[in-house]
Each structure stands twice: as C-alpha cells, then as structure tokens.
Design a protein around this motif. Structure first.
Motif, mmCIF file in Angstrom:
data_model
loop_
_atom_site.group_PDB
_atom_site.id
_atom_site.type_symbol
_atom_site.label_atom_id
_atom_site.label_comp_id
_atom_site.label_asym_id
_atom_site.label_seq_id
_atom_site.Cartn_x
_atom_site.Cartn_y
_atom_site.Cartn_z
ATOM 1 N N PHE A 1 0.846 -0.983 -0.131
ATOM 2 C CA PHE A 1 0.013 -0.037 0.061
ATOM 3 C C PHE A 1 0.999 1.251 -0.216
ATOM 4 N N LEU A 2 1.818 1.068 0.718
ATOM 5 C CA LEU A 2 2.839 2.459 0.842
ATOM 6 C C LEU A 2 3.920 2.644 -0.403
ATOM 7 N N ARG B 1 1.871 2.222 -4.382
ATOM 8 C CA ARG B 1 0.628 2.694 -4.471
ATOM 9 C C ARG B 1 -0.219 2.769 -5.666
ATOM 10 N N SER C 1 -4.961 0.142 -5.991
ATOM 11 C CA SER C 1 -6.007 1.141 -6.682
ATOM 12 C C SER C 1 -7.380 0.950 -6.056
ATOM 13 N N ALA D 1 -7.849 3.059 0.085
ATOM 14 C CA ALA D 1 -7.160 3.271 -1.186
ATOM 15 C C ALA D 1 -8.069 4.191 -2.154
ATOM 16 N N ARG E 1 -8.349 12.068 -0.356
ATOM 17 C CA ARG E 1 -7.390 12.100 0.294
ATOM 18 C C ARG E 1 -7.364 13.054 1.663
#
Length: 513
Positions: A174-175, A178, A182, A256, A260
């Motif tokens: 995930f980090l 990225r 998705s 994800a 943001r």
C-alpha cells in the motif's frame, strides 16, 4: 508491436479535461515513445536502486525461510517435514487461482503477489513462530499452568501476532506500490496471497507434528492424527487464514479509494479491518472452549456466512471495476482516443477474452499471434487503470501527479491500439454490446436523454462541457482539445484508422492462422 515511424505520423487526440484548473496541464499530447516515463517520488538515497531493493527483500525472505526450515525440521523431523510439505501444498494452487481470477479485470503485477506470498510464508510465519512460542512460555512460567497458557496463547496472543505480521505485507505494498494498489480488489488479492503463504507454512508445521505423533502411537489410516488434521485444516477450512487477512485487505482497499482529504478515514479503515481480522481469528481459535460442538457451531454460524459475505463483496467490487470502465471511458472515446465500441467491450470479460482470441488468430503465424494477444491484454489492463484513475480523481483520491499518470496511460494505449481497437470493436459486435451498434449519438444518448458528463458538473469533459469554464483563450469546449479545436472535426474526433481498419471482419469465423 508497431512501427514507431507510423506512430509518430499519426495525430493524437487531445486529453479530456478533468478540472478547469488542470486545462493547461492536460492539453498537451501524450509523450512520444520512450519519453515521459511516470515515476513516483523516491524515498531515501539508498533505495534508488531497484536491484538493491529487490536483492535486499529476497535476502531477508530467504534467511527467514532458512530459519523456518531449521525450526520446523527440529520439531517434526525430516520425514514429518516432507509429509507436511506434500500435504500443505495441495490447497495453495487452488487459493492462488481463485484470487488471481478475482484480479482478472485489472491484473496486478506478479512481483507484488509473489512478494505477498513469500512474506506470509517466510517473514510473517517466522515472527509468529517465535513470538507465539515466547509468549506461551512466559504465560506458562508466570501462571504455572501450561494448559491455560496454551489456550490463552492460541486465543489472545496468536491472533494479534499473526494478523499484525500478515498485515505488514499489505501495508508495505500500500505504501511503496501505491500505483498498483488502487481499490478493494487489490486489497483482497494481496491479503489473500499473503495469508495463503502463511497458512502453507503453518500447515507444514501442524501436519508434520501430526505425522510424528502418529509415528509414536502407531496410528494409521483415517483414525490417525494426520488424517484428522488434514481434514480440518485442508478440507474444511483452507480459507480460514485468507478470510481473516482479507478483512485487513478490505480496510486498506477502502482506504485506497477514499479522498485524500479524509485522513482520519484512511487510517481508521485499515485499523478497523485489522481489528476485525484479529477478532474473527480469536473466535476461530477459541471455538473449542465452547464445548465439544463449539468448533462446528463457530464454523457453521460464523465462518461460513463470513466467507460468503466476503466473497460476495469481492465479486461485487470486481463487477464495480467493470462498471467503472463503462462509465469513465466514453469520455476518451468522445475525444478520439478509443473507438465508440471499446468502452462497452472493455466492460465485458467475455468481450475482452474474445478480443485477445481474435487478435491471436488474425495474425499470419503463431509468434505474431501471441504478440498481438499480449498487446490486447496489455491494452485492456492499461484501459482499466485509466478508468480507475479517472474515477479516483473524481473522488479526490489522487495526488498531483494525476496528469502525468493519465498521459502515460494514454500513451501506452495509443501504442497498442493497432491490434486492440479492431479486435475489441469486433468482439463488441459479436457479443452484442450496445456501444458497438449505437456508437456516437451526438450530444444525446440513443433515447434522446442528455449524455451526462463524468463529474456531473460544468467542469466535465466531452459532450456537455459548458462554455466559459476553464481553458486558455481560444479554447473551444467539447473535447478539451487545443485552441481552435471544434467538436466533431479534426483528428481528435476522427483518429486515424489502425492498419487493420476500423471495420470488423465480414464473418464471425476466425481467419485461419
């Protein structure tokens, strides 16, 4: 795949506009072949070398596996290890195939899946073996009750340690990967591969110990401990560890696709998924405490329904990816990047498979057929990534590199359209997909209803773009094209035909290879 000189001579459509603030960034054409490579931000000076990073990961995982081999052989003996290995490997291909099938819409790179499996089988398993043994011994020494120490260790310590160790693989991808993580399906697949690797190593240990116990007792056949352990762990519950860790993967997957700006949600969702995984794991391990039928009660009342619910959610997410293709790609078809039939063909797994098959059989020899089918498969994957990127952009879940990523994906599509466009168009006709027959209907759909913009606002792109919003002086609304570009005219509205032409072959039969 295709002649670069031909690619350079073809005029490329303009990129559809996403937001008025990004008009100046996205009006330019896609980069030429070999140029404009998208690269994420680097972290640290040492990690700039891909070879160094890959080598370091391989060395660490290999060392973990060697330590595990030594520990397992010490507990089970050579014969027990071989028997456990042979029996534990049986469900692995089936589980991996199931998760890979789920990932067919937008297949993730194998390197992520191999890393996930290796992490679960090596690193997570080693952490669990060491931590669980240490915690159980400490509890037994502190309470002077080895029986309660084993129960407490299996019910409380093991779920926390094992699920945290497996979740580390999902967190790392995930980090640091990225771009390739998705959505929900990616979280489920990565978590599933990690848990499959962990269960593989754990089953070697359990089955090997059971075989060693049978050797001491002289038990054989269906009454043996090995047969009972095999039935419970391999036949009845091969999905147990994947089910636990998939809950963690769902948390990361929902994070994800979250905007943001929702930072608390992006942190809370993975933590919630991890806590649910620990709780279900603890309930499963502690089922024997509910009496002689506690295991069967938990299995039938909790595990099977939970497995069905998670399976339904994963398949629903897979179908949602296909619906995203049908919703997001028409804007690119309107701008000339795709043919009118491609969005609907790409949203059907049957049409996608048929397109690869057609591209393979339209070539004069087997080698070119394989290359053409591979190009169509890559085209489908890039188109899926583009639709997903577009959807996340509308929900505020992308970073400032959205424009560069979009142009790169369009560039990859343009390079492969020579093989993919005619195959997908013909596949759409063969499967009766509506876009293949209806095509463009101007500003309105086939029934006269206004064609909605992807954002449902004045800042949309394609048909319905409202004049006066965004764009430099002389910008003509409609396609997000360069100044003076009008809808329905020029190369953006009528892209050059690929070498095969845009019309489908005259019959449904495949030409001979």
């Amino acid at each position: 795949m295709s002649d670069p000189s031909v690619q350079h001579q073809q005029a490329r459509p303009a990129v559809p506009v996403l937001h008025e603030q990004r008009v100046d960034e996205v009006l330019g054409a896609a980069p030429e072949r070999g140029r404009g490579r998208y690269r994420p931000h680097r972290v640290g000076m040492v990690w700039r070398s891909k070879v160094f990073r890959a080598g370091a990961v391989i060395v660490v995982l290999a060392l973990c596996w060697l330590v595990i081999l030594a520990l397992v052989r010490e507990q089970t003996g050579p014969e027990g290890f071989l028997v456990g290995l042979g029996l534990a490997v049986l469900p692995v291909p089936l589980l991996m195939a199931a998760f890979r099938w789920l990932d067919r819409v937008e297949p993730g790179p194998w390197r992520n899946l191999i890393f996930s499996f290796a992490w679960g089988a090596c690193a997570a398993a080693l952490v669990a073996i060491i931590a669980n043994s240490f915690a159980t011994r400490w509890i037994a020494t502190a309470t002077a009750d080895p029986a309660s120490a084993d129960t407490l260790g299996a019910t409380v310590i093991a779920p926390v340690v094992e699920e945290s160790a497996k979740a580390a693989a999902v967190l790392l991808i995930f980090l640091f990967r990225r771009r390739e993580f998705s959505g929900v399906v990616d979280g489920v697949v990565v978590a599933g591969f990690t848990a499959t690797g962990f269960a593989f190593t754990e089953n070697i240990l359990y089955l090997g110990n059971a075989f060693g116990e049978d050797q001491q007792l002289g038990s054989t056949g269906f009454a043996s401990v090995t047969a009972g352990t095999f039935f419970v762990r391999i036949v009845m519950s091969p999905f147990a560890h994947p089910l636990f860790t998939v809950l963690t993967g769902l948390g990361f997957g929902f994070a994800a696709v979250s905007a943001r700006r929702h930072r608390v949600r992006r942190i809370a969702l993975p933590v919630t998924g991890l806590l649910l995984a620990m709780g279900l794991h603890a309930l499963w391990n502690g089922s024997s405490a509910f009496g002689p039928y506690g295991f069967y009660a938990v299995y039938g009342i909790v595990m099977v329904p939970a497995f069905g619910l998670v399976t339904w959610l994963a398949i629903w997410s897979r179908q949602r990816e296909l619906r995203t293709l049908a919703a997001e790609l028409p804007a690119y078809a309107a701008a000339g990047w795709l043919t009118p039939a491609e969005p609907t063909a790409l949203s059907s797994m049957r049409a996608r498979g048929m397109a690869r098959d057609l591209a393979r059989h339209w070539q004069p020899d087997r080698a070119r057929g394989r290359a053409a089918a591979r190009a169509v498969a890559e085209y489908e994957s890039f188109a899926t990534s583009l639709a997903g990127l577009r959807r996340r952009a509308r929900h505020g879940a992308v970073g400032p590199d959205f424009g560069a990523r979009e142009r790169e994906l369009l560039h990859h599509l343009w390079q492969r359209r020579e093989f993919a466009a005619p195959a997908l168009t013909h596949a759409a006709h063969l499967t009766g997909r509506p876009g293949a027959h209806h095509g463009h209907h101007g500003r309105h759909g086939q029934h006269g209803h206004p064609r909605p913009t992807p954002h449902g606002s004045a800042y949309g792109y394609g048909y319905g773009h409202t004049p006066g919003y965004g764009g430099p002086p002389g910008y003509t609304p409609g396609y997000g094209g360069p100044p003076g570009h009008a809808p329905g005219h020029g190369p953006a509205a009528h892209p050059p035909h690929p070498p095969y032409g845009s019309s489908a072959p005259p019959s449904h039969r495949r030409p001979p290879t």
